[in-house]
Design a protein around this motif. Structure first.
Motif, short mmCIF file in Angstrom:
data_model
loop_
_atom_site.label_atom_id
_atom_site.label_comp_id
_atom_site.label_asym_id
_atom_site.label_seq_id
_atom_site.Cartn_x
_atom_site.Cartn_y
_atom_site.Cartn_z
N THR A 1 0.79 -1.05 0.15
CA THR A 1 -0.11 0.06 0.08
C THR A 1 0.94 1.35 -0.11
N LYS A 2 0.32 2.25 -0.62
CA LYS A 2 0.95 3.52 -0.59
C LYS A 2 -0.05 4.67 -0.23
N ILE A 3 0.11 5.57 0.66
CA ILE A 3 -0.64 6.87 0.87
C ILE A 3 -0.12 7.95 -0.04
N ARG A 4 -0.82 8.52 -0.76
CA ARG A 4 -0.67 9.52 -1.57
C ARG A 4 -1.49 10.87 -1.11
N SER A 5 -0.97 12.02 -0.69
CA SER A 5 -1.49 13.20 -0.47
C SER A 5 -1.57 14.26 -1.24
N LEU A 6 -2.58 14.56 -1.74
CA LEU A 6 -2.63 15.70 -2.46
C LEU A 6 -3.14 17.10 -1.89
N THR A 7 -3.31 17.96 -2.32
CA THR A 7 -3.80 19.57 -1.67
C THR A 7 -4.92 19.22 -0.50
N ARG A 8 -6.07 18.60 -1.12
CA ARG A 8 -6.98 18.39 -0.19
C ARG A 8 -7.81 17.01 -0.13
N GLN A 9 -6.93 16.20 -0.77
CA GLN A 9 -7.60 14.80 -0.94
C GLN A 9 -6.35 13.84 -0.53
N THR A 10 -6.85 12.60 -0.04
CA THR A 10 -5.75 11.50 0.35
C THR A 10 -6.16 10.17 -0.63
N PHE A 11 -5.20 9.60 -1.19
CA PHE A 11 -5.47 8.57 -1.83
C PHE A 11 -5.01 7.34 -1.25
N LEU A 12 -5.45 6.09 -1.36
CA LEU A 12 -4.78 4.77 -0.85
C LEU A 12 -4.61 4.03 -2.10
N GLU A 13 -3.43 3.65 -2.41
CA GLU A 13 -3.16 2.64 -3.60
C GLU A 13 -2.85 1.24 -3.13
N ALA A 14 -3.44 0.41 -3.42
CA ALA A 14 -3.04 -1.08 -3.07
C ALA A 14 -2.55 -1.98 -4.32
N CYS A 15 -1.61 -2.52 -4.23
CA CYS A 15 -1.25 -3.50 -4.96
C CYS A 15 -1.34 -5.01 -4.44
N VAL A 16 -2.26 -5.92 -5.19
CA VAL A 16 -2.21 -7.23 -4.60
C VAL A 16 -1.48 -7.90 -5.91
N ALA B 1 -12.77 0.84 6.27
CA ALA B 1 -12.09 2.03 6.85
C ALA B 1 -12.41 2.14 8.44
N ALA B 2 -11.59 3.08 8.93
CA ALA B 2 -11.75 3.13 10.22
C ALA B 2 -12.78 4.14 10.59
N PRO B 3 -13.43 4.04 11.66
CA PRO B 3 -14.52 4.92 11.94
C PRO B 3 -14.72 6.46 11.80
N SER B 4 -13.32 6.95 11.73
CA SER B 4 -13.08 8.40 11.32
C SER B 4 -12.69 8.66 10.05
N VAL B 5 -13.05 7.66 8.99
CA VAL B 5 -12.54 7.83 7.78
C VAL B 5 -13.42 7.30 6.94
N VAL B 6 -13.71 7.64 5.78
CA VAL B 6 -14.64 7.37 4.73
C VAL B 6 -13.87 6.94 3.45
N ALA B 7 -13.88 5.80 2.75
CA ALA B 7 -13.49 5.46 1.69
C ALA B 7 -14.26 5.25 0.60
N VAL B 8 -13.66 5.70 -0.62
CA VAL B 8 -14.78 5.67 -1.85
C VAL B 8 -13.75 5.06 -2.92
N PRO B 9 -14.09 4.09 -3.64
CA PRO B 9 -13.25 3.64 -4.82
C PRO B 9 -12.99 4.63 -5.81
N ALA B 10 -11.94 4.76 -6.29
CA ALA B 10 -11.53 5.92 -7.12
C ALA B 10 -12.50 6.05 -8.26
#
Length: 417
Positions: free
Chosen positions: A179-194, A211-220
């Protein structure tokens, strides 16, 4: 010699043997039969098993599968996330009857020892040639060397005997998840390679970020949609579900991208940097004849958060900068805290004499008010005095209340003739 002995057979699904693809012959396969026979002039045998390979009677014959299932000839490979199932038989191979038979099956890994089967009450007796059969099943949850310990105690000719037998195997890792965490100006992306680490293709039937309770995750794929995320593939039609399956070849990989943001209600807070645990990835796959496997990753942690309360960002520069022609550089002042900041000022200290960039004008050097997680832009007009790579050093953001330097940045650009 002990009277009782164990026999262990791992329960796994059979294989579908397939023949290697048959090659094509120009004469046999691309010429009509009569011309092929004439041109052959007796040099090749057209009546063998490969005759008329292109003119098959049944289309399924081209698959090289005859419909016969092949049972495993050895223990095989077991992977993390799969279920280990075995058929165990304990038999009396002596000429005497044994009594008060207690049977126990345990599975020991590097961390723990689990009892999978144990007779609630001793078996009254086992006559010569008689056996007792049972099944065990256990989900493999760690990569380790395992030992299946099958033991029995019994009374043989008035004496108590104890007989353990050991069967060893190693659980391997079927998937590698990076996994890689990529942070842009106001957006965070999680990239996963399986990545598929097995020797056979796998079908990724289900993959989800819990996702953790404090996080909302949406497929890109739907991250920029105003609607709700698409439902899981299992709830759709059969055709859509089949199209959604991803087959990963042995040694191959598949990539997934998720857009993350805070679950807090305030729009200003929702764009703030994510901290701590982001969640876990749940992966389910199917292997040979639909054999199911399931893995859950460890907690995925966010990158270290910028500790600055407020920061300077260079957000705009012209594509080309030319010598002695003024150009505008846009600098953004951004807040990273949940409170209002006031009386901020932009300051450009005196540059070295050999500097190649000169400040002509600042649209506003003062940011009187900056809302929580808000931003404000300042336009700086610069005049390039030298060619090549030039730098405006140490542009400072200060607090007018106490004179503290809150952030420092440089402006770099390449000056053309």
């Amino acid at each position: 010699m002990h009277a009782l002995a164990f026999r262990v057979m791992r329960l796994c699904r059979p294989d579908i043997p397939a023949e290697f693809p048959k090659g094509l012959g120009l004469r046999q396969d691309f010429l009509p039969d009569d011309l092929a026979l004439e041109s052959n002039s007796g040099e090749e045998d057209l009546t063998g098993p490969f005759a008329h390979r292109a003119n098959i009677e049944n289309p399924i014959d081209a698959l090289g599968i005859d419909g016969v299932l092949e049972l495993p000839q050895n223990f095989g490979t077991i992977h993390l996330g799969e279920a280990f199932s075995s058929y165990i038989s304990v038999g009396n191979y002596s000429n005497a009857t044994v009594e008060e038979v207690v049977i126990k099956a345990e599975l020991q890994s590097a961390r723990q020892k689990m009892t999978l089967y144990e007779t609630a009450t001793p078996l009254p007796k086992l006559d010569p040639g008689e056996r007792h059969d049972f099944l065990i099943k256990h989900d493999i949850k760690e990569i380790s060397a395992y030992t299946l310990i099958c033991s029995t105690s019994y009374i043989d000719k008035g004496e108590t005997a104890y007989q353990p037998q050991y069967f060893k195997f190693v659980a391997q890792n079927p998937l590698s998840v990076r996994t890689k965490i990529r942070s842009l100006t106001r957006q965070t992306f999680l990239e996963a390679c399986v990545e598929n680490l097995t020797s056979r293709p796998l079908v990724l039937a289900y993959i989800r970020l819990d996702a953790a309770p404090s996080v909302v995750a949406v497929p890109a794929s739907s991250a920029w949609s105003d609607g709700e995320p698409s439902k899981d593939a299992e709830s759709s039609s059969l055709g859509s579900y089949a199209d959604s399956l991803q087959i990963v070849d042995a040694g191959g990989s598949s990539n997934f991208l998720y857009a993350l943001h805070s679950s807090k209600a305030s729009p200003a807070e929702a764009g703030s940097a994510l901290t701590g645990a982001l969640g876990k990835m749940e992966i389910r796959w199917r292997g040979n004849l639909g054999k199911l496997g399931r893995l859950q990753t460890q907690q995925i942690m966010a990158n270290a958060v910028n500790s600055k309360d407020v920061e300077l960002l260079l957000t705009s520069l012209p594509q080309a900068v030319h010598l002695e022609i003024p150009f505008a550089a846009k600098v953004t002042v951004r807040s990273n805290v949940d409170r209002t900041l006031e009386n901020l000022a932009l300051r450009v200290p005196e540059q070295p004499a050999e500097g190649g960039l000169v400040v002509e004008d600042l649209s506003s050097t003062v940011v009187s008010r900056l809302d929580a997680y808000g931003s404000s832009s300042v336009v700086c007009t610069l005049l390039p005095m030298k060619e090549g790579l030039q730098k405006l050093q140490a542009v400072e953001l200060i607090s007018q209340q106490d004179g503290r330097i809150l952030d420092v940045m440089d402006i770099d650009c390449f000056v053309n003739r």
